[in-house]
Write a protein that holds these residues in place. Structure first.
Motif, PDB file in Angstrom:
ATOM      1  N   ASN A   1       0.828  -1.194   0.000  1.00 41.55           N
ATOM      2  CA  ASN A   1       0.000   0.000   0.000  1.00 41.55           C
ATOM      3  C   ASN A   1       0.867   1.250   0.000  1.00 41.55           C
ATOM      4  OD1 ASN A   1      -1.613   2.275   1.370  1.00 41.55           O
ATOM      5  ND2 ASN A   1      -3.168   0.752   0.869  1.00 41.55           N
TER       6      ASN A   1
ATOM      7  N   ASN B   1       0.100   4.275   0.680  1.00 45.15           N
ATOM      8  CA  ASN B   1      -0.113   5.140   1.836  1.00 45.15           C
ATOM      9  C   ASN B   1       0.799   4.733   2.985  1.00 45.15           C
ATOM     10  OD1 ASN B   1      -2.235   6.342   0.380  1.00 45.15           O
ATOM     11  ND2 ASN B   1      -3.694   4.845   1.153  1.00 45.15           N
ATOM     12  N   SER B   2       0.853   3.423   3.259  1.00 45.38           N
ATOM     13  CA  SER B   2       1.701   2.921   4.343  1.00 45.38           C
ATOM     14  C   SER B   2       3.163   3.196   4.064  1.00 45.38           C
ATOM     15  CB  SER B   2       1.469   1.413   4.528  1.00 45.38           C
ATOM     16  OG  SER B   2       0.119   1.139   4.863  1.00 45.38           O
TER      17      SER B   2
ATOM     18  N   ARG C   1       3.893   6.886   4.675  1.00 41.40           N
ATOM     19  CA  ARG C   1       3.933   7.215   6.101  1.00 41.40           C
ATOM     20  C   ARG C   1       5.197   6.675   6.746  1.00 41.40           C
ATOM     21  NH1 ARG C   1      -2.162   5.014   6.427  1.00 41.40           N
ATOM     22  NH2 ARG C   1      -3.192   6.809   5.450  1.00 41.40           N
ATOM     23  N   SER C   2       5.579   5.441   6.368  1.00 38.13           N
ATOM     24  CA  SER C   2       6.777   4.831   6.949  1.00 38.13           C
ATOM     25  C   SER C   2       8.029   5.627   6.584  1.00 38.13           C
ATOM     26  CB  SER C   2       6.901   3.385   6.456  1.00 38.13           C
ATOM     27  OG  SER C   2       8.084   2.793   6.928  1.00 38.13           O
TER      28      SER C   2
ATOM     29  N   SER D   1       1.692  10.199  10.110  1.00 36.75           N
ATOM     30  CA  SER D   1       0.459   9.514   9.720  1.00 36.75           C
ATOM     31  C   SER D   1      -0.385  10.346   8.758  1.00 36.75           C
ATOM     32  CB  SER D   1      -0.379   9.179  10.957  1.00 36.75           C
ATOM     33  OG  SER D   1      -0.799  10.354  11.621  1.00 36.75           O
TER      34      SER D   1
END
Length: 274
Positions: free
Chosen positions: A135, A137-138, A141-142, A229
């Motif tokens: 993903n 998005n993940s 963010r990471s 986030s």
């Protein structure tokens, strides 16, 4: 081999028929990805699940009976686009502005981007990594969180977000101003075909630019609020359009725009000067 001979050999390779074919296959591959992302975004707008980014598109392709063939086509296509962009960075692109330093830097940036697509897609096809379908998005963010762990990381994330916004605005402007027509060779095409290509380029370019701008906004918000986030990838950026006062209508319009850009990429495979 002398430096001059090496340079001449490099130019011959850059102008070779094989590299031009590889570049055109790359536009077909890019078009397929954008078409799928657009269709997935439409499904999201109508209340269905899905991951509207490159990873989601690859995962969807893999479920089809012809998936392996298409995935290998994407590997070849991304590799071809990367090599072609590297050749532009080294020897200049076709067109009056192709040899300017700014254009070469753009080609280099695109070459590195498509190289990453090539590597992750190849790893996915070979089964050595699943990161290609992770993903977005993940991942965003990471990566944002890791950058913010360092001194000055928050400022860096904000600057990157600003750069991403500027790039998105430039992409949208390029589409709106029809600058892509300078790179197309539509000689011999009918008036109807030229009009269709022009419309697809405008709508698709503006939609792609809008998504990139929103992704940049999320990075800036993450930096300002010191909250990784808040960072989003393409999927999260697309979903954000559904939370505007226009609701899913805006997401539907942007999704259709991405479908248009996918079709325009196929037009580039046919008519772009390479």
């Amino acid at each position: 081999m002398s430096v001059t001979e090496a340079g001449m050999a490099g130019r011959r390779a850059a102008n070779s028929k094989a590299l031009k074919i590889a570049a055109r296959v790359g536009f077909v591959a890019r078009g397929a990805i954008y078409l799928l992302i657009g269709f997935i975004a439409l499904e999201i707008a109508f209340g269905k699940g899905g991951q509207a980014d490159r990873g989601g598109a690859l995962a969807q392709i893999a479920t089809k009976s012809y998936g392996t063939f298409v995935l290998w086509l994407l590997v070849v296509g991304f590799g071809g686009l990367a090599l072609w962009r590297f050749s532009e960075a080294a020897f200049g692109a076709v067109g009056p502005d192709g040899h300017e330093a700014s254009e070469r830097l753009k080609s280099l940036a695109r070459a590195l981007l498509y190289s990453s697509f090539f590597v992750t897609t190849l790893q996915y096809v070979l089964g050595t990594s699943s990161s290609a379908t992770a993903n977005g998005n993940s991942q965003s963010r990471s990566l944002t969180a890791r950058v913010m762990e360092h001194n000055g990381g928050r400022l860096l994330v904000g600057l990157i977000g600003l750069v991403v916004m500027v790039i998105g605005a430039m992409l949208a402007r390029e589409g709106w101003k029809k600058e892509f027509l300078k790179r197309m060779n539509l000689f011999g095409a009918s008036a109807g075909v030229r009009s269709l290509v022009e419309k697809l380029g405008v709508v698709g370019g503006v939609a792609r630019g809008a998504v990139v701008v929103v992704a940049g906004v999320f990075l800036i918000v993450a930096a300002v609020r010191f909250s990784p986030s808040k960072a989003e990838g393409i999927d999260g950026s697309l979903r954000a359009f559904a939370h505007t006062p226009l609701g899913p209508v805006l997401l539907i319009l942007v999704a259709l725009g991405l479908v248009a850009f996918g079709l325009f990429s196929w037009c580039e495979a046919r008519w772009r000067r390479v």
